[in-house]
Write an enzyme that holds these catalytic residues in place. Structure first.
Site, PDB file in Angstrom:
ATOM      1  CB  CYS A  94      49.013 -18.463  -4.970  1.00 30.09           C
ATOM      2  SG  CYS A  94      48.007 -18.361  -3.496  1.00 30.09           S
ATOM      3  NE  ARG A 128      47.171 -19.166   4.607  1.00 30.82           N
ATOM      4  CZ  ARG A 128      47.363 -18.052   3.872  1.00 30.82           C
ATOM      5  NH1 ARG A 128      46.902 -16.911   4.317  1.00 30.82           N
ATOM      6  NH2 ARG A 128      47.967 -18.113   2.709  1.00 30.82           N
ATOM      7  CG  HIS A 191      51.689 -22.663  -3.909  1.00 33.55           C
ATOM      8  ND1 HIS A 191      52.486 -21.604  -4.278  1.00 33.55           N
ATOM      9  CD2 HIS A 191      50.620 -22.113  -3.288  1.00 33.55           C
ATOM     10  CE1 HIS A 191      51.941 -20.471  -3.876  1.00 33.55           C
ATOM     11  NE2 HIS A 191      50.808 -20.743  -3.274  1.00 33.55           N
TER      12      HIS A 191
HETATM   13  N1  GLN Z   1      48.344 -13.587   0.123  1.00 34.82           N
HETATM   14  C1  GLN Z   1      47.505 -14.379  -0.772  1.00 34.82           C
HETATM   15  C2  GLN Z   1      46.508 -15.275  -0.011  1.00 34.82           C
HETATM   16  O1  GLN Z   1      46.733 -15.603   1.118  1.00 34.82           O
HETATM   17  C3  GLN Z   1      48.375 -15.252  -1.659  1.00 34.82           C
HETATM   18  C4  GLN Z   1      49.086 -16.346  -0.903  1.00 34.82           C
HETATM   19  C5  GLN Z   1      49.981 -17.190  -1.804  1.00 34.82           C
HETATM   20  O2  GLN Z   1      50.555 -16.710  -2.773  1.00 34.82           O
HETATM   21  N2  GLN Z   1      50.118 -18.508  -1.425  1.00 34.82           N
HETATM   22  O3  GLN Z   1      45.504 -15.662  -0.591  1.00 34.82           O
END
Ligand code: GLN
Length: 254
Positions: A94, A128, A191
């Site tokens: 990520c 998101r 993740h």
């Molecule tokens: N800040 C980045 C995003 O929101 C990475 C987030 C993360 O590492 N889960 O895409």
């Protein structure tokens, strides 16, 4: 044999269980009699050429990414790039993945320069992308994980994705690609942590690191019963989640 696992930005970019990836690498080495040393390399800390046999870089929020992006501008980033070119295996998840592309453009503030290892770029979106993910990878088969990102990553003509999204959003929720590969570097949005549920990925990274030491052969198989249970559970969760989402769309469209 002893492997040095270098954990980039361990204290600032380590969210959604990403620490578990380092534990999986150490454990699967230990069960094969391979000693490991985990070295955390944070902002302002030296990255020596040739010291690391394997890199891990976890996810992080935009603010931690700013510091990491700055830290990699200059000699330190050049060393990391050279190590990847030398074939040192790397897993970046990520936020770490995003900063190994050409740039990451967050919601607010300036665009963050990436290392350009991956022919890819990321632009933060308004929504998101969150949920369990199932990916079909030509090299690693079925790969599962959990995603939570607003960044939309797009791959350039030289980029090779980790795989195709079967369930979930992946790189950008549009082109069904997930992750990116270059030499022995793997970037992914998964993740979870991703490695304990996907032992084939863990073993690939370990084998690449051993190969750099002149090792030839294949890793001794391990009893992966527990990993398989975790993997299947994650696939089932992703499937149930998709069904629930479909029902939601059907109900709300009326
Ligand atoms: N800040 C980045 C995003 O929101 C990475 C987030 C993360 O590492 N889960 O895409």
């Amino acid at each position: 044999m002893r492997l040095t696992i270098c954990w980039l930005y361990a204290r600032t970019m380590n969210i959604y269980g990403d620490r578990g990836n380092v534990l999986a690498l150490v454990e699967r080495c230990r069960r094969r009699g391979i000693e490991t040393e985990v070295v955390e390399i944070g902002v302002g800390e030296l990255l020596e050429p040739g010291r690391c046999d394997l890199f891990f870089w976890g996810g992080g929020q935009d603010r931690e990414q700013i510091a990491a992006a700055e830290d990699l501008q200059g000699p330190k980033g050049e060393v990391l790039r050279a190590e990847i070119e030398r074939g040192v295996p790397l897993l970046a998840v990520c936020g770490g993945y995003q900063l190994l592309g050409r740039f990451y453009r967050p919601h607010e503030g300036p665009e963050l320069p990436g290392l350009g290892v991956f022919d890819a770029w990321t632009v933060a979106g308004s929504q998101r992308m969150i949920g369990n993910v199932v990916v079909d990878s030509p090299d690693f088969g079925e790969v599962v994980g959990f995603e939570n990102h607003s960044g939309r990553t797009f791959l350039g003509p030289r980029a090779r994705p980790l795989g195709t999204v079967r369930i979930g959003y992946g790189n950008n929720g549009k082109d069904r690609t997930e992750g990116c590969r270059y030499h022995n570097a793997i970037g992914t949005y998964l993740h979870g942590p991703v490695l304990p549920k996907n032992p084939q990925l863990t073993d690939h990274l370990i084998a690449c690191a051993l190969t750099l030491h002149g090792w030839v052969g294949s890793l001794e198989p391990l009893d992966d019963a527990l990993a398989r249970v975790a993997h299947e559970e994650a696939v089932e969760r992703a499937r149930v989640e998709r069904q629930a989402l479909r029902r939601f769309w059907l109900l709300t469209r009326r």
